[in-house]
Design a protein around this motif. Structure first.
Motif, PDB file in Angstrom:
ATOM      1  N   SER A  60      44.188  19.462  11.065  1.00 12.79           N
ATOM      2  CA  SER A  60      43.016  18.861  10.099  1.00 12.79           C
ATOM      3  C   SER A  60      43.019  17.248  10.415  1.00 12.79           C
ATOM      4  O   SER A  60      44.241  16.814  10.425  1.00 12.79           O
ATOM      5  CB  SER A  60      43.346  19.225   8.854  1.00 12.79           C
ATOM      6  N   VAL A  61      41.731  16.816  10.679  1.00  9.97           N
ATOM      7  CA  VAL A  61      41.541  15.458  10.525  1.00  9.97           C
ATOM      8  C   VAL A  61      40.239  15.191   9.673  1.00  9.97           C
ATOM      9  O   VAL A  61      39.806  14.111   9.431  1.00  9.97           O
ATOM     10  CB  VAL A  61      41.107  15.115  11.845  1.00  9.97           C
ATOM     11  N   ALA A  62      40.357  16.034   8.546  1.00  7.17           N
ATOM     12  CA  ALA A  62      39.163  15.816   7.445  1.00  7.17           C
ATOM     13  C   ALA A  62      39.800  14.797   6.528  1.00  7.17           C
ATOM     14  O   ALA A  62      40.966  14.385   6.216  1.00  7.17           O
ATOM     15  CB  ALA A  62      39.343  17.170   6.727  1.00  7.17           C
ATOM     16  N   PRO A  63      38.566  13.934   6.148  1.00 10.68           N
ATOM     17  CA  PRO A  63      39.145  12.868   4.973  1.00 10.68           C
ATOM     18  C   PRO A  63      39.754  13.424   3.846  1.00 10.68           C
ATOM     19  O   PRO A  63      39.267  14.351   3.248  1.00 10.68           O
ATOM     20  CB  PRO A  63      37.660  12.051   5.234  1.00 10.68           C
ATOM     21  N   LYS A  64      40.650  12.372   3.262  1.00 10.87           N
ATOM     22  CA  LYS A  64      41.153  12.532   1.936  1.00 10.87           C
ATOM     23  C   LYS A  64      39.906  11.797   1.060  1.00 10.87           C
ATOM     24  O   LYS A  64      40.010  10.505   1.222  1.00 10.87           O
ATOM     25  CB  LYS A  64      42.436  12.227   1.846  1.00 10.87           C
ATOM     26  N   ILE A  65      39.655  12.545  -0.194  1.00  8.33           N
ATOM     27  CA  ILE A  65      38.559  12.034  -0.859  1.00  8.33           C
ATOM     28  C   ILE A  65      39.081  11.218  -2.222  1.00  8.33           C
ATOM     29  O   ILE A  65      39.937  11.705  -2.827  1.00  8.33           O
ATOM     30  CB  ILE A  65      37.473  12.804  -1.212  1.00  8.33           C
ATOM     31  N   ALA A  66      38.785   9.925  -2.255  1.00  6.01           N
ATOM     32  CA  ALA A  66      39.384   9.147  -3.336  1.00  6.01           C
ATOM     33  C   ALA A  66      38.298   9.372  -4.710  1.00  6.01           C
ATOM     34  O   ALA A  66      38.860   9.253  -5.953  1.00  6.01           O
ATOM     35  CB  ALA A  66      39.590   7.696  -3.153  1.00  6.01           C
ATOM     36  N   LYS A  67      37.003   9.249  -4.607  1.00  8.74           N
ATOM     37  CA  LYS A  67      36.030   9.138  -5.449  1.00  8.74           C
ATOM     38  C   LYS A  67      34.793  10.140  -4.812  1.00  8.74           C
ATOM     39  O   LYS A  67      34.188  10.132  -4.067  1.00  8.74           O
ATOM     40  CB  LYS A  67      35.470   8.061  -5.631  1.00  8.74           C
ATOM     41  N   VAL A  68      34.873  11.306  -5.680  1.00  6.64           N
ATOM     42  CA  VAL A  68      33.971  12.495  -5.216  1.00  6.64           C
ATOM     43  C   VAL A  68      32.568  12.006  -5.839  1.00  6.64           C
ATOM     44  O   VAL A  68      31.385  12.157  -4.849  1.00  6.64           O
ATOM     45  CB  VAL A  68      34.249  13.826  -5.899  1.00  6.64           C
ATOM     46  N   ASN A  69      32.426  11.630  -6.996  1.00  7.04           N
ATOM     47  CA  ASN A  69      31.077  11.176  -7.363  1.00  7.04           C
ATOM     48  C   ASN A  69      31.155   9.706  -7.822  1.00  7.04           C
ATOM     49  O   ASN A  69      31.617   9.435  -8.951  1.00  7.04           O
ATOM     50  CB  ASN A  69      30.700  12.084  -8.846  1.00  7.04           C
TER      51      ASN A  69
END
Length: 387
Positions: A60-69
């Motif tokens: 996987s190279v999917a981004p890790k999300i810090a702020k969804v909204n």
């Protein structure tokens, strides 16, 4: 959109026999988009382009999300993105939604040991620092500071850099990227009022052709994963092609700005479009010439789109404390405008030398962990009065 292009050797009629001098066949491939309804190219290969020998791994190279909204304005210090030797490892997704990734990259080395193919997204690569050559199975393009490289999904490519000092601003788009339709007539030709024309679009003119068998590693991106696949023939084995679906280059320095008596809205700077976001180029230009003109942009509310500005060079007149490589994120739902004092400073000015790339998305952008590493979290307070 690109226009018809032909390179190398092709038969007089498509889908007919095309033989080599020794009597063997070349192998035709339709390289198309949107099923059989979008732009396409017919290419002719030394060997069958379907020979997979091995699938080594998937990761996987999917981004890790810090702020969804997110409702906070941010400034990102893009040049703080750490350089990496490998091109793919250097690509850091900083902002994302279901339509696009916005990426910073500082690769130090050329892609040598593998080929790369993005099957999900068109890639728009803006060259902020560095020179070199984009090498693809449909031909090569030299690049330099200020170039946009438009690489349609499915193009197999490498990037050769002349030095280790490279900075790239990349937009991955799950929707096809076109030139703005309001600048095209019903035939697809760019109109007289367009800020650029077909002469400004650089098509591949150099075709690398190898007739080699062996083991050739292609890193293929699909749905956030990289698949390491080994092919039995060299990916650059095209002897010729024709059509509309191929990589091309356009320099931001060839964008001719549209100006007026009063301040013009951002759409006059539009350079590329999808049905999910637009890309604009802010370039050196004369300011508005109404006797009471206010050159700085008026305050405006982003009700329907997030605005991302990547600052390339010069003095961006509507901002305080902005430098090359900075990125500003102004999310939908709240107004933004010139920083305190910027409007007043702009009055009476004749021209600007700013250079920037803007991406306006119609879906909200999520902020990644990579973005937070280079974020100025107090930027949203920078509109408070200086007094």
């Amino acid at each position: 959109m690109p226009f018809y292009h032909k390179l190398g050797k092709i038969p007089p009629k498509r889908h007919t026999q095309f033989k080599k001098p020794n009597g063997d066949f070349y192998y035709e491939q339709l390289f198309g988009t949107i099923g059989f309804d979008g732009m396409s190219t017919n290419s002719y290969h030394e060997q069958r382009p379907t020979q997979v020998k091995d699938i080594i791994k998937q990761y996987s190279v999917a981004p890790k999300i810090a702020k969804v909204n997110n409702m906070q304005s941010y400034r990102l210090h893009g040049f703080k993105t750490k350089p990496e030797n490998d091109y793919l490892e250097s690509r850091k997704i900083v902002l994302t939604n279901s339509d696009c990734h916005i990426i910073l990259a500082a690769p130090k080395e050329s892609t040598k040991d593998y080929f790369y193919k993005n099957t999900d997204a068109d890639e728009l690569i803006f060259i902020h620092k560095g020179t070199g050559k984009l090498r693809t199975h449909l031909g090569n393009l030299d690049f330099k500071y200020g170039d946009y490289l438009l690489i349609p999904r499915g193009v197999i490519y490498k990037l050769d850099f002349d030095t280790e000092d490279n900075r790239l601003f990349i937009v991955e788009s799950r929707r096809p990227i076109y030139t703005p339709k309001r600048y095209r007539n019903w035939f697809g030709q760019l109109l007289e009022h367009s800020p650029f024309c077909e002469r400004d679009l650089r098509q591949p003119q150099e075709l690398e052709t190898y007739n080699e068998s062996g083991e050739f590693l292609i890193k293929i991106k699909k749905q956030g994963d990289i698949f390491d696949m080994v092919y039995a023939s060299h990916p650059f084995d095209v002897v010729g092609y024709d059509g509309y679906n191929y990589p091309y280059a356009f320099s931001i320095h060839d964008f001719e700005p549209i100006t007026g008596r009063v301040h013009q809205p951002p759409p006059v700077h539009q350079t590329f479009e999808t049905d999910a976001f637009v890309v604009c180029s802010f370039v050196p230009r004369l300011y508005d010439y109404h006797p009471l003109a206010v050159p700085a942009p008026y305050n405006h509310s982003n009700i329907d789109s997030d605005e991302v500005l990547y600052y390339v060079d010069g003095d961006f007149m509507s901002r305080n404390d902005i430098a090359a490589g900075h990125i500003s994120l102004h999310p939908a739902g709240i107004p933004h405008g010139p920083h305190p004092g910027a409007m007043e400073r702009s009055i009476g000015k004749v021209k600007t030398d700013e250079l920037a790339v803007m991406v306006d998305t119609f879906k909200p952008l999520q902020v990644t962990e990579e973005a937070m590493k280079i974020a100025d979290e107090d930027y949203y307070k920078s509109w408070l009065s200086l007094s």
